[in-house]
Design a protein around this motif. Structure first.
Motif, PDB file in Angstrom:
ATOM      1  N   SER A  82     104.524  35.544  -4.369  1.00 29.36           N
ATOM      2  CA  SER A  82     104.974  36.580  -3.445  1.00 29.36           C
ATOM      3  C   SER A  82     104.429  36.288  -2.059  1.00 29.36           C
ATOM      4  O   SER A  82     103.234  36.030  -1.889  1.00 29.36           O
ATOM      5  CB  SER A  82     104.487  37.953  -3.923  1.00 29.36           C
ATOM      6  N   VAL A  83     105.324  36.321  -1.073  1.00 27.36           N
ATOM      7  CA  VAL A  83     104.953  36.097   0.319  1.00 27.36           C
ATOM      8  C   VAL A  83     105.607  37.183   1.161  1.00 27.36           C
ATOM      9  O   VAL A  83     106.758  37.549   0.921  1.00 27.36           O
ATOM     10  CB  VAL A  83     105.419  34.704   0.814  1.00 27.36           C
ATOM     11  N   GLU A  84     104.886  37.725   2.153  1.00 30.51           N
ATOM     12  CA  GLU A  84     105.453  38.772   2.994  1.00 30.51           C
ATOM     13  C   GLU A  84     105.534  38.312   4.442  1.00 30.51           C
ATOM     14  O   GLU A  84     104.584  37.715   4.974  1.00 30.51           O
ATOM     15  CB  GLU A  84     104.617  40.056   2.895  1.00 30.51           C
ATOM     16  N   THR A  85     106.661  38.576   5.073  1.00 33.44           N
ATOM     17  CA  THR A  85     106.907  38.211   6.464  1.00 33.44           C
ATOM     18  C   THR A  85     107.295  39.456   7.242  1.00 33.44           C
ATOM     19  O   THR A  85     108.108  40.251   6.772  1.00 33.44           O
ATOM     20  CB  THR A  85     108.060  37.184   6.555  1.00 33.44           C
ATOM     21  N   THR A  86     106.726  39.617   8.443  1.00 39.56           N
ATOM     22  CA  THR A  86     107.056  40.771   9.278  1.00 39.56           C
ATOM     23  C   THR A  86     107.921  40.332  10.450  1.00 39.56           C
ATOM     24  O   THR A  86     107.616  39.359  11.141  1.00 39.56           O
ATOM     25  CB  THR A  86     105.779  41.445   9.803  1.00 39.56           C
ATOM     26  N   MET A  87     109.005  41.064  10.671  1.00 37.96           N
ATOM     27  CA  MET A  87     109.940  40.816  11.757  1.00 37.96           C
ATOM     28  C   MET A  87     109.953  42.056  12.648  1.00 37.96           C
ATOM     29  O   MET A  87     109.270  43.049  12.344  1.00 37.96           O
ATOM     30  CB  MET A  87     111.317  40.490  11.178  1.00 37.96           C
ATOM     31  N   PRO A  88     110.686  42.056  13.761  1.00 37.85           N
ATOM     32  CA  PRO A  88     110.645  43.221  14.666  1.00 37.85           C
ATOM     33  C   PRO A  88     111.043  44.539  14.012  1.00 37.85           C
ATOM     34  O   PRO A  88     110.417  45.578  14.258  1.00 37.85           O
ATOM     35  CB  PRO A  88     111.632  42.827  15.774  1.00 37.85           C
ATOM     36  N   ARG A  89     112.068  44.520  13.157  1.00 41.96           N
ATOM     37  CA  ARG A  89     112.590  45.764  12.588  1.00 41.96           C
ATOM     38  C   ARG A  89     112.278  45.947  11.106  1.00 41.96           C
ATOM     39  O   ARG A  89     112.320  47.067  10.607  1.00 41.96           O
ATOM     40  CB  ARG A  89     114.111  45.830  12.782  1.00 41.96           C
ATOM     41  N   ILE A  90     111.989  44.852  10.414  1.00 43.18           N
ATOM     42  CA  ILE A  90     111.758  44.917   8.975  1.00 43.18           C
ATOM     43  C   ILE A  90     110.596  44.010   8.587  1.00 43.18           C
ATOM     44  O   ILE A  90     110.194  43.120   9.346  1.00 43.18           O
ATOM     45  CB  ILE A  90     113.001  44.489   8.167  1.00 43.18           C
TER      46      ILE A  90
END
Length: 313
Positions: A37-45
């Motif tokens: 499991s890897v999590e990525t943060t973007m501007p809206r999500i």
């Protein structure tokens, strides 16, 4: 018509807030040593990616989009099974699930989510993934298919309409609903920073789920999203009408919708959803009984079966 519509809106405004306002919780990573499991943060999500560790043959990538104010935990029941054979991208809107709102304190939330999804698909070279969206997430999935048809494989839309105004009055327009949408946005945003109304959340959860455990879960979620983000996203949902675009959406759509003995009954649900998607060129209708809006919580086995059928080559 306008006065009748106002009366309908006044009677259903609070219910709509919970239709679009389950709250937040972090989804657990899929279990088992064969998954990562890897999590990525973007501007809206933010996007949690779960799937097989080894580069083995697997199914089409799957993107799961929850509804307005919903956490990614909405999909906890299906992620572990999906992640055995698919790379799964589990979305959470920034500001929900206790996350930092980031860019979502500014308008343009829905368009921004679409832009982030397009970036995710193209930069990660996902080809044409399968998109699954619940409630407002279903509207976002349709928006993505309309705006970027080249990056969408097929869609599963879960209890969502091309225009939510249809639940208030047949033929309702954005212009007719906008004054009420603005008032509802203001009312929801005003709740920011105030203690949650537990009794109200429980009462509203009872409208959105049938099973006691489902209602407990939804009531727990309801208090946790950033009210400012929920308010603006709800306003954008209420003022987005995709009915004119449905005939141009070429991606195959599987429309999953619930019904129950209290309402909507099966005949009423059949009529509502078949009319709403009548102009879409490729639609498969899947009804799940003894369920309400959170169909994946009320009927997890039936929902998993529908998802398996949808993803079958």
């Amino acid at each position: 018509m306008i006065s009748h519509l106002k009366a309908r809106l006044a009677a259903t405004a609070v219910t709509l807030m919970i239709v679009l306002h389950p709250g937040a919780s972090h989804a657990q990573a899929a279990s088992g040593t064969a998954q990562a499991s890897v999590e990525t943060t973007m501007p809206r999500i933010s996007v949690r990616t779960v799937g097989p560790v080894q580069k083995v043959a697997k199914g089409t990538p799957v993107i799961l989009i929850p509804g307005l104010s919903s956490p990614r935990a909405v999909w906890d029941g299906v992620v572990p099974t999906l992640a055995k054979t698919h790379q799964v991208y589990v979305v959470q809107v920034n500001g929900f699930g206790g996350d930092d709102p980031r860019a979502n304190l500014s308008p343009g939330i829905l368009d921004g989510i679409v832009a982030d999804l397009h970036t995710l698909i193209t930069q990660s070279k996902l080809g044409k993934p399968a998109i699954v969206g619940h409630s407002m997430g279903g509207l976002v999935a349709l928006m993505l298919a309309k705006t970027h048809p080249d990056v969408v494989g097929k869609l599963m839309i879960v209890d969502s309409l091309p225009y939510i105004g249809e639940i208030f009055a047949p033929g309702a327009t954005v212009a007719a609903l906008e004054p009420q949408a603005k008032a509802m946005r203001a009312g929801m945003a005003a709740a920011y920073g105030k203690p949650a109304n537990v009794a109200a959340n429980e009462a509203l959860a009872a409208r959105m789920a049938l099973k006691p455990a489902s209602r407990t879960t939804v009531a727990d979620w309801a208090a946790k999203a950033d009210a400012r983000v929920s308010a603006q996203a709800m306003y954008e949902d209420l003022t987005t009408d995709l009915r004119p675009a449905m005939a141009s959406i070429a991606a195959p759509i599987t429309l999953v919708y619930p019904w129950n003995t209290v309402g909507p009954t099966k005949p009423a649900a059949d009529a509502l959803y078949r009319k709403a998607y009548a102009t879409a060129p490729h639609v498969t209708f899947v009804d799940i009984g003894d369920a309400a809006h959170f169909v994946m919580l009320d009927q997890p086995v039936a929902f998993q079966a529908a998802l398996d059928d949808f993803l079958r080559p």
